[in-house]
Design a protein around this motif. Sequence first.
Motif, PDB file in Angstrom:
ATOM      1  N   SER A  48      -1.235   7.173  -2.235  1.00 46.78           N
ATOM      2  CA  SER A  48      -0.103   7.784  -1.876  1.00 46.78           C
ATOM      3  C   SER A  48       0.555   8.624  -3.314  1.00 46.78           C
ATOM      4  N   TYR A  79      -0.587   8.830   6.076  1.00 42.87           N
ATOM      5  CA  TYR A  79      -0.957   7.350   6.501  1.00 42.87           C
ATOM      6  C   TYR A  79      -2.561   7.312   7.158  1.00 42.87           C
ATOM      7  N   GLN A  97      -1.743   1.186   1.458  1.00 46.77           N
ATOM      8  CA  GLN A  97      -1.209   0.377   2.626  1.00 46.77           C
ATOM      9  C   GLN A  97      -0.880  -0.926   2.495  1.00 46.77           C
ATOM     10  N   ASN A 241       1.487  -4.132  -0.430  1.00 42.88           N
ATOM     11  CA  ASN A 241       0.516  -3.063  -0.579  1.00 42.88           C
ATOM     12  C   ASN A 241      -0.632  -3.644  -1.120  1.00 42.88           C
TER      13      ASN A 241
END
Length: 283
Positions: A48, A79, A97, A241
Amino acid sequence: MRKKLALALTGVATLFALTACGGAAAPSADVNATLDPANPTVVKVGASPVPHSQILQYIDENLAKKAGIDLEITEIDDYQTPNLALSDGSIDANFFQHVPFFDDQVKTKGYKLEHGAGILLEPLTAFSKQFADAASVTDGALVVLMNDPSNQVRGLRVLEGAGLLSGIVDGDSVLTVESDEAKNPKHLKFREVNAEQVPKFYQEDPTVGIAVVNGNYIVQAKLNKDEVIAVEPTKDNPNANILAWRAGEKTAAVAKLDELLRSDEVRTYIKTTWPEGDVIPAF
């Protein structure tokens, strides 16, 4: 090197389907292989844009060369693409994630992936332009939140912590909660959208009373902190994460990247870059 990735999801899904059905088993990686700073090993990582790509860029510019790796960073805004790209071999690892999301993807989509220890936390935060605090939220207010199961129940728990919902359990969703008088005494209405779309709905749709936003999108969208009405607790938070890679393919270079992501230097970088706690170290 950092670049943007706009994968055609259908194409990636097709490739994954082909490799997942009767393909050859992945070779066993040598996690103990020697890395050579004079001839660094390229690691292709999908991430990301915020904060994950920023952290990887910091590592690439300050720590990677000495460790014998060279990061090729691909920024991915949604995602779903990162695990597809990892599964089909387009990238070597991904960093975007949290563990419950990873577990759900592996269970529901059959990905053969592994992950390392927790690196960072991005607390979910509830914002409102209409209400000064949770106590002033009116009956029937519209809430926009994420549509993936693991983040949705997180969002519901943020609202529960603010006193707006009650008795939220694992497996709850907007479908089970909206019509449940005991769990939803204020008769909140829900709109579920992709995680990256939540800030857009919040900023552009005046009917939205509350938006529950993930930390990385708070930073990207530059949301007004004066509009915060509730924040997810960080103590004992299970939503750290992590770095993920294909099962059986944790190479020495991927292992080194995982190590650097939990280094003292990265801890300091996270704390100084996001001093207001939008992103916090999980190690």
